[in-house]
Design an enzyme around this catalytic site. Structure first.
Site, short mmCIF file in Angstrom:
data_model
loop_
_atom_site.label_atom_id
_atom_site.label_comp_id
_atom_site.label_asym_id
_atom_site.label_seq_id
_atom_site.Cartn_x
_atom_site.Cartn_y
_atom_site.Cartn_z
N CYS A 142 113.23 62.19 86.40
CA CYS A 142 112.03 63.14 86.57
C CYS A 142 110.80 62.70 86.31
O CYS A 142 109.95 62.39 87.25
CB CYS A 142 112.41 64.42 85.97
SG CYS A 142 111.47 65.75 86.29
N GLU A 143 110.53 62.49 84.93
CA GLU A 143 109.20 62.12 84.82
C GLU A 143 108.79 60.87 84.63
O GLU A 143 107.70 60.29 84.25
CB GLU A 143 108.61 62.79 83.18
CG GLU A 143 108.64 64.17 83.50
CD GLU A 143 107.65 64.95 84.36
OE1 GLU A 143 107.11 64.11 85.18
OE2 GLU A 143 107.42 66.09 84.53
#
Ligand SMILES: Cc1ncc(COP(=O)(O)O)c(C=O)c1O
Lengths: 413, 143
Positions: free
Chosen positions: B60-61
């Site tokens: 995700c990040e």
């Protein structure tokens, strides 16, 4: 109940305000918690938590249904919250306030319901700074109905490029969906002007007020927008509740979206007639405690000296920016003329997630990443930013603790 | 940069016990995270040609890559991430898994290992750092 926070000096004001937010009274990783992620969700004050507790402890019943006194009380509180929201955004009537799960569901409702009235080649105008919640529902609609999506670019300082708007608005533009305040840059968009320009070509305007409602007065009549949406949890209310405001003639013309109980007038197997506004768009048992909690959040907000809170947030914003600018490794992202309670920055040579992890070790809660705005990140040429964001309980001490921890982090890496 | 996969020191020269010993001497977040970052710097660089979607693990990040090779009975893993801390955490994971058989990898209690290191939270699926996903992928490959 609400403690009045007037006629005290700033420090006492801050202490009295923070005392109303139980979450803030804790340590995180052994340090006092410094919460600078209010744009993701705000913390909840005692009166909101209390209202939800009281509802479950004393008033729990389904609304609009039974003849008994519990149901009458629950319904009364539930519908009172609708009045509070209508007043809060200056809606002409309470029937124009429709409960949703949040801003996301409200946008989906408009995209699917109003959107079903659009036809091949019709255009939707969005902006580069939109949250995914105000992009993806329109993309889905565009795919379903062969519509065209156009995008307003940004200026170098992170504002809407208003010169481009006049070219992008055409007689084919049916809807303009635009955020009131950017959740990444804090930019405040000139909504009233955009609405005027859009109406001139006959386009309707949906405003995503998620990042605005907690920080500035919102008057949907003054803005003259056609739809306004927001989430309760970003304005000191509970999660799972939000609002769609719409102009009556549009809401009446729109077909129902989700269907079921509560939203019908008469059902038989030969057909169904639907209830009037707002119930037409509220199928099923609603989030009653959420609605009551949101009502309490609005009472909380309106009990505050909102001008003073706004000024305090602006002072903190300027202070934090000035402090950040003194650190040579830091680049602030965007410098809009009007900015609301949000600052994004990057650190030269460092990944945002490393910075956020090390700040977290020091009790500082900020957000790192793309903030659900990947098209904006692409336009900025970044893979993410660090974002700090403020609420009514944020103090100069919070900003100082953040800067100290950030300096320590930079030395550390 | 060479296009060759280079075996990591982790799991081959530095074992999970070595990592546990190292962390037993560190107290406070600063010492622990300094150590994590130092370990990350000792990861063998993953050649760019391996940084493709096929090897990417959802974080995700932050982006992370995992390449796995099995020779005879033993596994070698090659990893990269674009963040210093995740690189360090990946090094710690590889110290436990590299050079091991599928059986040994399945048996190893990674949660306990991270708990002893005081890093439980970093392994949690709620973290978007990709570490949990890398561990899950290694466990899936060695089933
Ligand atoms: C500008 C903006 N729009 C929409 C949303 C979506 O809100 P929710 O997830 O509460 O529906 C957010 C929340 O992050 C936001 O910041």
């Amino acid at each position: 109940m609400l403690k009045k926070v007037t006629n005290l000096n700033q420090e006492q004001n801050n202490a009295a305000m923070r005392a109303q937010f139980p979450v803030l009274q804790q340590q995180a990783n052994g340090y006092p918690l410094v919460y600078l992620d209010s744009a993701a969700t705000t913390q909840k004050p005692d009166p909101v938590i209390e209202a939800i507790n009281v509802y479950y402890q004393q008033d729990n019943a389904n609304v609009h249904r039974a003849a008994h006194c519990l149901s009458a009380r629950a319904t009364q509180k539930f519908e009172h919250a609708r009045d509070l929201v209508a007043q809060f955004i200056n809606a002409p009537s309470r029937e124009q306030v429709i409960w949703t799960k949040g801003a996301t569901e409200a946008i989906n409702l408009v995209a699917q319901s109003y959107g079903s009235l659009l036809n091949l080649g019709d255009e939707i105008l969005l902006s580069t700074m939109e949250h995914h919640a105000n992009i993806v529902p329109w993309q889905q609609l565009a795919q379903q109905r062969d519509l065209v999506i156009r995008v307003i670019p940004l200026t170098a300082n992170g504002e809407l490029d208003m010169n481009a708007v006049s070219e992008l608005l055409t007689e084919r533009t049916r809807i303009v969906a635009i955020t009131h305040v950017s959740n990444v840059l804090g930019s405040v968009n000139p909504i009233a002007q955009l609405v005027k320009m859009s109406h001139q070509v006959g386009a309707k305007v949906l405003v995503d007020g998620s990042q605005a409602v907690a920080h500035m007065p919102v008057d949907v009549q003054a803005l003259d927008c056609d739809f306004y949406v927001f989430s309760g949890h970003k304005m000191y209310g509970p999660t799972g509740i939000g609002v769609l405001y719409g102009k009556t003639e549009l809401l009446n013309a729109m077909p129902v979206w989700q269907t079921g109980g509560e939203m019908i007038k008469k059902v038989s197997f030969s057909g169904t007639t639907f209830n009037a506004l707002p119930f037409k768009f509220e199928p099923g048992t609603p989030n009653i405690s959420g609605v009551i909690g949101l009502g309490a959040a609005i009472e909380f907000l309106t009990s505050l000296d909102r001008v003073a809170i706004h000024n305090q947030e602006q002072v903190l914003l300027a202070y934090a920016k000035q402090q950040l600018e003194q650190l040579s490794e830091i680049t602030l992202i965007g410098s809009p003329q009007e900015q609301m309670a949000v600052i994004s920055f990057v650190v030269k040579g460092e990944h945002h997630s490393d910075i956020a992890t090390l700040l977290d070790q020091q009790g500082i809660a900020i957000r790192a990443g793309h903030h659900c705005a990947m098209p904006l990140m692409d336009a900025l040429g970044l893979n993410g930013t660090l974002r700090l964001s403020f609420g009514c309980y944020t103090t100069k001490q919070d900003v100082d603790a953040f800067i100290t921890a950030l300096q320590k982090t930079l030395e550390f890496l | 940069m060479s296009n060759q996969l280079i075996n990591n020191v982790f799991g081959n020269e530095i074992s999970s016990d070595d990592v546990l010993d190292l962390f037993a001497q560190q107290s406070g977040w600063e010492a622990r995270y300094r150590q994590i970052i130092l370990l990350g710097k000792q990861l063998a660089a993953l050649p760019d040609l391996f940084k493709i979607e096929e090897h990417q693990v959802d974080g995700c990040e932050s982006a992370a890559w995992l390449v796995a090779r099995q020779q005879d009975d033993s596994w070698q893993f090659y990893v990269a991430s674009d963040t210093r801390i995740v690189n360090g955490l990946l090094a710690i994971v590889l110290a436990a898994y590299n050079g091991q058989s599928s059986e040994k990898i399945q048996e190893f209690d990674i949660e306990e290992y991270f708990a002893e290191l005081g890093l439980t939270k970093q392994l949690s699926p709620s973290r978007s750092n990709g570490l949990h996903a890398v561990v899950a992928e290694i466990k899936r490959l060695t089933l």
